[in-house]
Design a protein around this motif. Structure first.
Motif: not given
Length: 183
Positions: A146, A148, A150, A167, A170-172
């Motif tokens: 995506d 990023t 993670a 997390l 709300e983001k990994t």
């Protein structure tokens, strides 16, 4: 939570799980395990509201993985188990200070070598790590799909397949010690 199928039900947190290459889920094992949602994993408690809130995103994202496993004949995923565990004191995923561990797991039948090969081809800087006392294979690396970076760890036996992500809000995110936390 990993429970041995058939007689007895030692969990992943049991004081006497099977060990070595002859453990039921180990490389030479013949037993099987099933996954269930645990109320607590180590010191991390299940966050039921966040799990419920995050579940539609987890389901949608996991379809890509399960379809790839089926298409490449690496596995036949069965029942899914989803859970988000609190890794901090904030319990609202909407808060940028929320920290959590996301678990996505599937019972089924798998070819561990084939699954790990597929996973490693999708993760950046992937490396094999110790899978723990139940055997199988585990790899950790970075998901950049995506845009990023993670951390992601994947564990597989002949009867279970699991993914652990991390997390922040709300983001990994990238997580130091991801392999140890996933285990």
């Amino acid at each position: 939570l990993l429970a041995k199928g058939g007689g007895g039900t030692p969990s992943a947190s049991s004081p006497s799980p099977g060990t070595g290459s002859t453990a039921a889920g180990g490389p030479a094992g013949t037993g099987s395990y099933t996954l269930t949602q645990a109320a607590k994993v180590g010191t991390y408690s299940l966050d039921r509201p966040v799990t419920k809130q995050f579940q539609p995103f987890i389901r949608a994202g996991s379809k890509t993985i399960t379809n790839a496993l089926k298409a490449k004949k690496a596995g036949q995923p069965g029942k899914a188990v989803f859970a988000v565990y609190n890794a901090g004191t904030v319990t609202s995923m909407a808060s940028p200070d929320f920290k959590g561990l996301v678990f996505i797991g599937f019972d089924g039948t798998y070819n561990p070598d084939a699954v790990i090969s597929i996973v490693r081809s999708h993760l950046k800087s992937s490396r094999l790590v110790e899978p723990g006392p139940h055997g199988g294979k585990m790899t950790c690396g970075y998901d950049t799909s995506d845009g990023t970076t993670a951390s992601e760890c994947v564990w597989v036996t002949k009867t279970t397949f699991g993914i652990v992500e991390f997390l922040k809000g709300e983001k990994t995110v990238k997580q130091n010690g991801a392999g140890t936390l996933a285990l």
